[in-house]
Design an enzyme around this catalytic site. Sequence first.
Site: not given
Length: 580
Positions: A226, A442
């Site tokens: 990630h 985000h």
Amino acid sequence: MMKFLNPPQQRLVGPLLKTLHLLRLHSFAKETFGNRPPRYPEAFLPREDCGPTAQALDVLGHGQESYRQGMSEKVGEQIVDVDAECGRNEAESDSTRPRKRPRPWQDSPLIVIDDESRGAKRGCDSRPEFGFQLMDIEGLPTMNSFKLDEHILPNPEFAVLCDYQFDLEWLFGEHPILLGARRLVIVHGDSDSIAASNKSIIDNLGLESRIKMHKPFLPLPYGTHHTKLMLFFYDHGLRVIVHTANMVASDWTTKTQGMYVRDFPVISSESSIDSEFSLYLSRYLQKLGTPLDEARKLLARYDCSNAGVSLVASVPGRHTGLDLHRFGHMRVRNILSKEHMDAEAENAPLVCQFSSLGSLQETWLLHEFKTSLTSRKGGGIRANRAGVQLVWPTVEQVRTSLAGYSAGGSLPCPQRNLKPFLSPLFHRWDGSESNRKEAMPHIKTYLRHSDGKLHFFMLTSANLSGAAWGKLEKGGSQLLVRSYELGVLFLPSFYAGSSFSLSANRPSRGLSHHHKYEFIVAFGEHAERDKLTSGERTTTVVFPVPHKLPPSKYTPSDRPWYWDGVFSKLDRFGMKWPMY
């Protein structure tokens, strides 16, 4: 074009546009590079009269005039600003060109408040000196924000792009300057099918000898890669970018995102510098796998002692011994436990803002995790619910956002994760001060503050979950981590002022040992707090935190967003949720 269509229209025209886009990319790569070593056409070299988007369009064969005219159409009541231009030839400003609204930074001083920079205007090299900035959102007025184009310089000797998701068709089409890297390693977390599709794009471009894809080994289930990191190695310097966006179009157009950008010079022949920043980054690259070995070797050439931050990584596995304190929330605990903080930090709340909510246990969040992020030299604060604030969008905020309900697809949280103990901790996302009220986050940030003063600030890829931050096991002697993550931790004691710049060739300048810094929260306005303490001058550094501080608690009518819900009230595109 796609950004002006609603989601159903995008699904109809998307396949055709992708096919045309890939043909254009293939033609560009073949004509520009062929089988010879990559060299940039003249249009890619830095120019003073246009921004990087316009330079790339020259090579792709698009007229700047028609592109700017098309992209200057109104979106709602706002005018899209296409390029962050360093200057413009007066001859180009004719009556046929749509007039563009000036950027807010054109009338604003630099973020760092110091005698040397007060009143300076944003120019070609305008990155905040401490490295943190927000990303531009096209169609919205923005302050202190930047486009990715402004940070990619031509002809890197070697480049590394680490991210969770990649759409290479979009990435190379939007930023063709990346195709000029002599060698490029793409570290991803995509599924096998998407990775195969991206690999075929590289093969069709004829660049398989210079662009390699790599998916790091995941030793534990339910983990992923990630991390969001870019490294650009040049003969004369290194650019490091730690950010929060996936390499897909929607993450760069409608969402609130952040990045840390820093340039580092080549180590002079008479010196040898092993900074904590470079050593930690090298160890992390080693954990990603052998395709990053070349990046590790090149990293040793640069002086990273002026980073101004500490890196905080997560690496999947069960960590014991020295590694127990090197990763996840235990890395933060280790750093903060050595940091002296003012007395006012004693009761400062911990604000966690994230874009995905895991299945949390009350003891993990309010004891283990909180203990790490509220540590300080000489003690900590009592673990109580009032000390933790979770910034998370409501259902109504998602519905009325720039992307409508589709924004909720990037805010993963099943209803079962909204556990009762979380209810009093929820606070609204409010990005109005940074003009991001309708741009769903985000970005991931963790901070402590009191009376407008930041005690620390962290920008990271890590969402609020045990998989990302790690969970202690075996009485606290072992840390279980499932995912790769990377972030940067800002502390006033780490602050590094004017630094080497690849863009402006600005020399490095060391910090004064008789100088003290403090961080305050503000956006668009700057107040100076110079004061003398034991012979030290304190300089205020303004941090553009994208959401309101202190955040506002949920009202009785607010519902936290959960993506497996059914919502019939129409969004701005006339859609319900789910959207099928």
